[in-house]
Design a protein around this motif. Sequence first.
Motif, PDB file in Angstrom:
ATOM      1  N   GLN A  37       0.874  -1.109  -0.129  1.00  0.00           N
ATOM      2  CA  GLN A  37      -0.014  -0.017   0.004  1.00  0.00           C
ATOM      3  C   GLN A  37       0.974   1.172  -0.050  1.00  0.00           C
ATOM      4  O   GLN A  37       0.286   2.398  -0.319  1.00  0.00           O
ATOM      5  CB  GLN A  37      -0.891   0.018   1.310  1.00  0.00           C
ATOM      6  N   LYS A  66     -20.016  13.919 -22.689  1.00  0.00           N
ATOM      7  CA  LYS A  66     -19.495  13.266 -21.750  1.00  0.00           C
ATOM      8  C   LYS A  66     -20.703  12.347 -21.182  1.00  0.00           C
ATOM      9  O   LYS A  66     -21.973  12.875 -20.998  1.00  0.00           O
ATOM     10  CB  LYS A  66     -19.313  14.093 -20.448  1.00  0.00           C
ATOM     11  N   GLN A 109     -25.393   8.069 -19.637  1.00  0.00           N
ATOM     12  CA  GLN A 109     -25.477   8.469 -18.192  1.00  0.00           C
ATOM     13  C   GLN A 109     -26.095   9.863 -18.185  1.00  0.00           C
ATOM     14  O   GLN A 109     -25.358  11.002 -18.117  1.00  0.00           O
ATOM     15  CB  GLN A 109     -24.194   8.355 -17.325  1.00  0.00           C
ATOM     16  N   SER A 164     -26.372  11.878 -12.711  1.00  0.00           N
ATOM     17  CA  SER A 164     -25.351  10.732 -11.992  1.00  0.00           C
ATOM     18  C   SER A 164     -26.586   9.674 -11.443  1.00  0.00           C
ATOM     19  O   SER A 164     -25.879   8.661 -11.283  1.00  0.00           O
ATOM     20  CB  SER A 164     -24.891  11.555 -10.835  1.00  0.00           C
ATOM     21  N   SER A 207     -30.873   4.737  -4.465  1.00  0.00           N
ATOM     22  CA  SER A 207     -29.756   5.149  -3.175  1.00  0.00           C
ATOM     23  C   SER A 207     -28.455   4.484  -3.661  1.00  0.00           C
ATOM     24  O   SER A 207     -28.364   4.149  -4.747  1.00  0.00           O
ATOM     25  CB  SER A 207     -30.023   4.537  -2.065  1.00  0.00           C
ATOM     26  N   LYS A 208     -27.392   4.549  -2.911  1.00  0.00           N
ATOM     27  CA  LYS A 208     -26.069   4.257  -3.402  1.00  0.00           C
ATOM     28  C   LYS A 208     -26.019   2.739  -3.677  1.00  0.00           C
ATOM     29  O   LYS A 208     -25.314   2.316  -4.172  1.00  0.00           O
ATOM     30  CB  LYS A 208     -24.931   4.744  -2.555  1.00  0.00           C
ATOM     31  N   VAL A 229       2.444   3.175  -5.033  1.00  0.00           N
ATOM     32  CA  VAL A 229       0.887   3.257  -5.998  1.00  0.00           C
ATOM     33  C   VAL A 229       1.614   2.911  -7.249  1.00  0.00           C
ATOM     34  O   VAL A 229       2.737   3.583  -7.807  1.00  0.00           O
ATOM     35  CB  VAL A 229       0.385   4.519  -5.727  1.00  0.00           C
ATOM     36  N   THR A 284     -19.304   9.411  -0.719  1.00  0.00           N
ATOM     37  CA  THR A 284     -20.111   8.308   0.037  1.00  0.00           C
ATOM     38  C   THR A 284     -21.651   8.401  -0.382  1.00  0.00           C
ATOM     39  O   THR A 284     -22.291   7.628   0.070  1.00  0.00           O
ATOM     40  CB  THR A 284     -20.074   8.688   1.577  1.00  0.00           C
ATOM     41  N   THR A 285     -22.009   9.543  -1.075  1.00  0.00           N
ATOM     42  CA  THR A 285     -23.277   9.548  -1.826  1.00  0.00           C
ATOM     43  C   THR A 285     -23.501   8.205  -2.738  1.00  0.00           C
ATOM     44  O   THR A 285     -24.621   8.164  -3.147  1.00  0.00           O
ATOM     45  CB  THR A 285     -23.714  10.816  -2.490  1.00  0.00           C
ATOM     46  N   LYS A 286     -22.326   7.838  -3.490  1.00  0.00           N
ATOM     47  CA  LYS A 286     -22.305   6.812  -4.273  1.00  0.00           C
ATOM     48  C   LYS A 286     -21.526   5.238  -3.774  1.00  0.00           C
ATOM     49  O   LYS A 286     -22.061   4.203  -4.171  1.00  0.00           O
ATOM     50  CB  LYS A 286     -21.806   7.266  -5.530  1.00  0.00           C
ATOM     51  N   ILE A 287     -20.587   5.624  -3.180  1.00  0.00           N
ATOM     52  CA  ILE A 287     -19.898   4.507  -2.587  1.00  0.00           C
ATOM     53  C   ILE A 287     -19.888   4.259  -0.873  1.00  0.00           C
ATOM     54  O   ILE A 287     -20.384   5.339  -0.514  1.00  0.00           O
ATOM     55  CB  ILE A 287     -18.467   4.468  -3.084  1.00  0.00           C
ATOM     56  N   SER A 288     -19.615   3.105  -0.283  1.00  0.00           N
ATOM     57  CA  SER A 288     -19.452   3.054   0.887  1.00  0.00           C
ATOM     58  C   SER A 288     -18.324   3.519   1.712  1.00  0.00           C
ATOM     59  O   SER A 288     -17.189   4.004   0.780  1.00  0.00           O
ATOM     60  CB  SER A 288     -19.605   1.411   1.303  1.00  0.00           C
ATOM     61  N   GLN A 289     -18.446   4.103   3.044  1.00  0.00           N
ATOM     62  CA  GLN A 289     -17.504   4.409   3.504  1.00  0.00           C
ATOM     63  C   GLN A 289     -16.344   3.473   3.699  1.00  0.00           C
ATOM     64  O   GLN A 289     -15.156   4.107   3.621  1.00  0.00           O
ATOM     65  CB  GLN A 289     -17.911   4.621   5.034  1.00  0.00           C
ATOM     66  N   GLU A 301      -6.711   5.839   1.241  1.00  0.00           N
ATOM     67  CA  GLU A 301      -5.486   5.288   1.804  1.00  0.00           C
ATOM     68  C   GLU A 301      -4.536   5.273   0.531  1.00  0.00           C
ATOM     69  O   GLU A 301      -3.361   5.388   0.500  1.00  0.00           O
ATOM     70  CB  GLU A 301      -5.841   3.775   2.209  1.00  0.00           C
ATOM     71  N   GLN A 302      -5.134   4.753  -0.815  1.00  0.00           N
ATOM     72  CA  GLN A 302      -4.460   4.883  -1.817  1.00  0.00           C
ATOM     73  C   GLN A 302      -3.958   6.245  -2.291  1.00  0.00           C
ATOM     74  O   GLN A 302      -2.890   6.222  -2.904  1.00  0.00           O
ATOM     75  CB  GLN A 302      -4.956   3.958  -3.114  1.00  0.00           C
ATOM     76  N   ILE A 354     -19.661   8.779 -14.635  1.00  0.00           N
ATOM     77  CA  ILE A 354     -19.569   8.944 -13.359  1.00  0.00           C
ATOM     78  C   ILE A 354     -18.449   9.535 -12.798  1.00  0.00           C
ATOM     79  O   ILE A 354     -17.222   9.004 -12.981  1.00  0.00           O
ATOM     80  CB  ILE A 354     -19.781   7.430 -12.577  1.00  0.00           C
ATOM     81  N   ASP A 355     -18.405  10.659 -12.157  1.00  0.00           N
ATOM     82  CA  ASP A 355     -17.139  11.362 -11.467  1.00  0.00           C
ATOM     83  C   ASP A 355     -17.580  11.597 -10.190  1.00  0.00           C
ATOM     84  O   ASP A 355     -18.434  12.452  -9.985  1.00  0.00           O
ATOM     85  CB  ASP A 355     -16.670  12.708 -12.434  1.00  0.00           C
TER      86      ASP A 355
END
Lengths: 346, 187
Positions: free
Chosen positions: A20, A207, A232, A235, A267-268, A23, B135-140, B148-149, B127-128
């Motif tokens: 880690q 885009k 898309q 979003s 939702s997400k 990179v 966190t509106t789109k992916i988990s914490q 981290e990366q 998707i940007d």
Amino acid sequence: MKKLILLLIAVTGFTLAKAQDTVKTTSDAPLVIYGSVDTYYKDDFSGHANIPTYFASDNNSISIGMIDLGLKKTVGKASFVGELGFGPRGQFQSTPNGDGSEANAGNSFHIQNLYVSYNLTDKFNLTAGYMATFIGYEVISPTGNFNYSTSYLFGSGPFQNAGFKATYAFSDKVSLMAGIFNDNWNVYTSTHDVSTFGAQLMLAPVKGWTAYLNLATGPSSGTIFDLTTAYQITSAFKLGLNAATFTPAHGGGGYDGVALYPQIALSKAVTFGLRGEYFESKSTDENPKSHVTGLTATLNVKAGPLTFIPEVRLDHKSDDFTTFTKSDGTLTNSASQFVLAAVYAF
Amino acid sequence: MISICLLCAGVASAQKSLLSQDEHNKYIYYEVVDAPGTTTDSLKKNADGFIANTYPKEKPLKSDNFSINIKDKFLTYSSLTKHETGEIACALTIECKDAKYRYWITDFVYTPYEKNRYGNFVPVTGIDLPLEKATTKISQKDLDALLEQTGAFCKQTGEKLKKYMKEGDKVKKTDQQPVKKIVTDKW
């Protein structure tokens, strides 16, 4: 023994920490492993399977799709991809048994993708081998589709094309692929020669919007024109479209079809999508023209790498298109089913 | 032994904490570096050299007598299978003064990747996600992995930059050291 285990944990921990720390910014990534597993339950409301499209085929059964296992590696400008499918979806339902010879008639090679690729420049790529088809919206891997059941267009078009192709990217917005492929679709070995010509024009006018205009034509495989596009728009909202027309090389017939794929993220973790399809079989000397419409409502519920896919599908056909039967066995022009699938991607 | 394990795990998760948030609540990697005895001009020359060598195909977004700004991006990977999960675009700014310079990396925007039909991982079109709103789109948990990366990338970029700012063109030369020759007929 305890010390040895602790030492192994420490070494593993150090390796992860070290990994880690650095990179990777070049394309020389390590050997990459990817894939998925999928399983499903289907209930056709007639009590027996009616809808003849691919996958989700077993009725009133908890059944397996496949384990899809891919390996790929890039060193400098050279890459390979090898992707294997094990299970009904990855073997007899989507790949040929054997290479056409009698000795291999019952021998699955499991190969979904097996190709090598070389970037002559940043914009010009050459690829050869057995590849997933460039035609169509839906794909064999369950991670590549929103709906779990598949469209009539998907099942009627090619699954794989073996051949050699060159792709040139004029810019991020325009690229062109042209190639020569085996005389028939979905074969590891050509029957006679390498005589299907294929081309794909990719356009990304704005885009979030990509469109692929596809052509495959040959004296054995016939001619298919295909438009596959997705936009898309916001979003949360995506709209996909697939349209195709196919004419066989001999004997008349073929098909036309169009499918629309609106999807909205609620939702997400939850996305709702529809697939509306109209599919028409062209007339032949023996059979008149016939058609079917299909409406599929699907949820994708994500829990990390796992996606649950509950789905309800209603198909309605003309008299001459395949056969649907009610629970008592009498003929009907409508069929409906519920599917609950789980797909884990890694 | 257990403490070694905890130490190693700590190193991995420490990268995330390298990032701070600026006055606009945007993630930022920021460092002021003292360079005693140097001038604005000499530092700017080295900054230009670093940008030209590191990003040979990119044009700076902005460059004047004391600062330079360029877009960058890096790939993110899954932890075990090591396939690409996405890319993060960002912007690097270097600002020079007499005897010191500062640099920062910010404007992190994540584009997730998906597997295409050929087994390649490619950007999900349209998707940007700015990391601050991801966190509106992916988990914490997924965001933590990205942070981290991102921290590790910034640290790595910062170290390369600091080496170049200190040594200038010599960095390139020392990176290409000739193979040491041994004469075997002498002991």
